[in-house]
Design a protein around this motif. Structure first.
Motif, mmCIF file in Angstrom:
data_model
loop_
_atom_site.group_PDB
_atom_site.id
_atom_site.type_symbol
_atom_site.label_atom_id
_atom_site.label_comp_id
_atom_site.label_asym_id
_atom_site.label_seq_id
_atom_site.Cartn_x
_atom_site.Cartn_y
_atom_site.Cartn_z
ATOM 1 N N SER A 72 38.797 -0.429 -20.110
ATOM 2 C CA SER A 72 38.255 0.810 -20.666
ATOM 3 C C SER A 72 36.815 1.046 -20.208
ATOM 4 O O SER A 72 35.944 0.214 -20.426
ATOM 5 C CB SER A 72 38.302 0.742 -22.188
ATOM 6 O OG SER A 72 37.797 1.941 -22.742
ATOM 7 N N GLY A 73 36.589 2.169 -19.555
ATOM 8 C CA GLY A 73 35.246 2.529 -19.098
ATOM 9 C C GLY A 73 34.866 1.969 -17.748
ATOM 10 O O GLY A 73 33.780 2.248 -17.251
ATOM 11 N N ALA A 74 35.733 1.184 -17.129
ATOM 12 C CA ALA A 74 35.402 0.599 -15.815
ATOM 13 C C ALA A 74 36.665 0.398 -14.991
ATOM 14 O O ALA A 74 37.689 -0.038 -15.508
ATOM 15 C CB ALA A 74 34.682 -0.721 -15.982
ATOM 16 N N LYS A 75 36.552 0.739 -13.723
ATOM 17 C CA LYS A 75 37.641 0.479 -12.779
ATOM 18 C C LYS A 75 37.207 -0.714 -11.942
ATOM 19 O O LYS A 75 36.175 -0.668 -11.266
ATOM 20 C CB LYS A 75 37.875 1.710 -11.900
ATOM 21 C CG LYS A 75 39.012 1.542 -10.928
ATOM 22 C CD LYS A 75 39.245 2.826 -10.132
ATOM 23 C CE LYS A 75 40.397 2.640 -9.170
ATOM 24 N NZ LYS A 75 40.660 3.855 -8.403
ATOM 25 N N VAL A 92 31.662 1.854 -12.871
ATOM 26 C CA VAL A 92 31.319 1.744 -14.282
ATOM 27 C C VAL A 92 30.593 3.007 -14.763
ATOM 28 O O VAL A 92 29.624 3.446 -14.135
ATOM 29 C CB VAL A 92 30.406 0.506 -14.521
ATOM 30 C CG1 VAL A 92 30.103 0.320 -15.986
ATOM 31 C CG2 VAL A 92 31.023 -0.750 -13.935
ATOM 32 N N TRP A 93 31.051 3.551 -15.871
ATOM 33 C CA TRP A 93 30.383 4.685 -16.514
ATOM 34 C C TRP A 93 29.293 4.154 -17.433
ATOM 35 O O TRP A 93 29.552 3.337 -18.306
ATOM 36 C CB TRP A 93 31.383 5.512 -17.327
ATOM 37 C CG TRP A 93 32.344 6.280 -16.481
ATOM 38 C CD1 TRP A 93 33.607 5.919 -16.156
ATOM 39 C CD2 TRP A 93 32.104 7.530 -15.853
ATOM 40 N NE1 TRP A 93 34.190 6.878 -15.350
ATOM 41 C CE2 TRP A 93 33.283 7.889 -15.156
ATOM 42 C CE3 TRP A 93 31.017 8.407 -15.801
ATOM 43 C CZ2 TRP A 93 33.402 9.061 -14.420
ATOM 44 C CZ3 TRP A 93 31.142 9.574 -15.068
ATOM 45 C CH2 TRP A 93 32.311 9.902 -14.388
ATOM 46 N N LEU A 94 28.049 4.623 -17.202
ATOM 47 C CA LEU A 94 26.914 4.191 -18.024
ATOM 48 C C LEU A 94 26.106 5.412 -18.455
ATOM 49 O O LEU A 94 26.226 6.490 -17.869
ATOM 50 C CB LEU A 94 26.027 3.223 -17.237
ATOM 51 C CG LEU A 94 26.724 1.921 -16.803
ATOM 52 C CD1 LEU A 94 25.867 1.153 -15.823
ATOM 53 C CD2 LEU A 94 27.043 1.068 -18.022
ATOM 54 N N ASP A 95 25.272 5.248 -19.457
ATOM 55 C CA ASP A 95 24.486 6.348 -20.001
ATOM 56 C C ASP A 95 23.712 7.095 -18.920
ATOM 57 O O ASP A 95 23.154 6.477 -18.004
ATOM 58 C CB ASP A 95 23.506 5.844 -21.060
ATOM 59 C CG ASP A 95 24.213 5.382 -22.317
ATOM 60 O OD1 ASP A 95 25.349 5.823 -22.570
ATOM 61 O OD2 ASP A 95 23.625 4.553 -23.050
ATOM 62 N N GLU A 96 23.669 8.426 -19.070
ATOM 63 C CA GLU A 96 22.899 9.270 -18.154
ATOM 64 C C GLU A 96 21.425 8.899 -18.188
ATOM 65 O O GLU A 96 20.922 8.404 -19.202
ATOM 66 C CB GLU A 96 22.997 10.743 -18.597
ATOM 67 C CG GLU A 96 24.126 11.504 -18.008
ATOM 68 C CD GLU A 96 24.087 12.973 -18.433
ATOM 69 O OE1 GLU A 96 24.501 13.783 -17.613
ATOM 70 O OE2 GLU A 96 23.664 13.289 -19.551
ATOM 71 N N GLY A 97 20.757 9.152 -17.075
ATOM 72 C CA GLY A 97 19.317 8.969 -17.021
ATOM 73 C C GLY A 97 18.851 7.593 -16.586
ATOM 74 O O GLY A 97 17.658 7.368 -16.441
ATOM 75 N N ASN A 98 19.767 6.668 -16.377
ATOM 76 C CA ASN A 98 19.381 5.344 -15.894
ATOM 77 C C ASN A 98 19.119 5.384 -14.396
ATOM 78 O O ASN A 98 19.526 6.319 -13.712
ATOM 79 C CB ASN A 98 20.471 4.315 -16.194
ATOM 80 C CG ASN A 98 20.567 3.978 -17.657
ATOM 81 O OD1 ASN A 98 19.546 3.830 -18.327
ATOM 82 N ND2 ASN A 98 21.775 3.868 -18.167
ATOM 83 N N THR A 99 18.479 4.367 -13.901
ATOM 84 C CA THR A 99 18.297 4.212 -12.463
ATOM 85 C C THR A 99 19.177 3.059 -11.992
ATOM 86 O O THR A 99 19.605 2.225 -12.801
ATOM 87 C CB THR A 99 16.830 3.886 -12.121
ATOM 88 O OG1 THR A 99 16.506 2.617 -12.708
ATOM 89 C CG2 THR A 99 15.887 4.965 -12.628
ATOM 90 N N THR A 100 19.401 2.993 -10.706
ATOM 91 C CA THR A 100 20.186 1.897 -10.160
ATOM 92 C C THR A 100 19.461 0.567 -10.370
ATOM 93 O O THR A 100 20.098 -0.454 -10.644
ATOM 94 C CB THR A 100 20.487 2.133 -8.668
ATOM 95 O OG1 THR A 100 21.033 3.447 -8.524
ATOM 96 C CG2 THR A 100 21.479 1.123 -8.140
#
Length: 183
Positions: A72-75, A92-100
C-alpha cells in the motif's frame, strides 16, 4: 648402478602433473569461467529500465527472477540472481513539498553524495533517488518518488546509477502510476 628408466619417467610425469596443478590453482585458470546465463531485464515490474546501465550491477549467474514487492502506497520490485537479492526499485508516494535530499536522508541505505538536475536526483555508487515531475496525488497531497538500490551487487558506479535513476524516473512519469493520484 643405472637408474631405472621406468621409475624416472613416472617421477617426471608425477612432477609435471603436480607443477601443472599448482600453476593452475595459483593463476585461477583451473576454474570454469563464470558468465551470465540469463537475459538482462528490459522492464522491472512493468517499468522500462535502461538495461545497459543496469547490466554492470548484475552478477554472473544462472537464473534471474524479477519479483513484485508492492504494498500500500509503494510499488516495489526485487531483482534476484541465483536466490540472492541484488537490486531493488521502489515508487513511493510521500507528502508534497519534500525535496529528494530530504527523502534520501530517510530512505537511502548510505549517504548519496551526488546530485543532478538541481537536486531532483540524489545518487551514490550503488543507490539513487528521484523526484517525479507531474506525479501528484491531489486528494492526499503527495508526490511520487523513485528509489533504486543495488545493495546486493559488488559493482559500484555513480554514473551508471545516475543514468538509471534519470531514465527510470522518466518512465515512471509516463506510467499509469503517475496519473493515478490525479483522479
Amino acid at each position: 648402478m643405472k637408474p631405472d628408466r621406468t621409475a624416472l619417467r613416472k617421477y617426471s610425469l608425477i612432477s609435471a602433473a603436480i607443477l601443472t596443478t599448482l600453476t593452475l590453482a595459483i593463476t585461477g585458470c583451473g576454474r570454469a569461467e563464470q558468465k551470465r546465463e540469463y537475459a538482462i531485464p528490459r522492464t522491472l515490474c512493468g517499468t522500462t529500465v535502461n538495461s545497459d546501465a543496469l547490466a554492470p550491477f548484475l552478477p554472473t549467474g544462472q537464473k534471474i527472477r524479477v519479483k513484485d514487492n508492492s504494498y500500500s502506497g509503494a510499488k516495489g520490485c526485487e531483482v534476484i540472481v541465483d536466490r540472492k537479492l541484488i537490486f531493488t526499485t521502489s515508487q513511493v508516494w510521500l507528502d508534497e513539498g519534500n525535496t529528494t535530499a530530504f527523502v534520501a536522508a530517510r530512505q537511502a541505505l548510505d549517504m548519496t553524495r551526488h546530485s543532478a538536475d538541481s537536486g531532483r536526483f540524489q545518487y551514490s555508487e550503488y543507490e539513487a533517488l528521484g523526484k517525479t515531475r507531474g506525479c501528484v496525488d491531489t486528494k492526499y497531497k503527495q508526490e511520487l518518488y523513485t528509489i533504486m538500490q543495488a545493495s546486493g551487487s559488488k559493482h559500484r558506479d555513480a554514473e551508471s546509477m545516475k543514468r538509471l535513476i534519470i531514465s527510470y524516473t522518466k518512465q515512471v512519469e509516463k506510467s499509469d502510476e503517475c496519473t493515478a493520484g490525479a483522479l
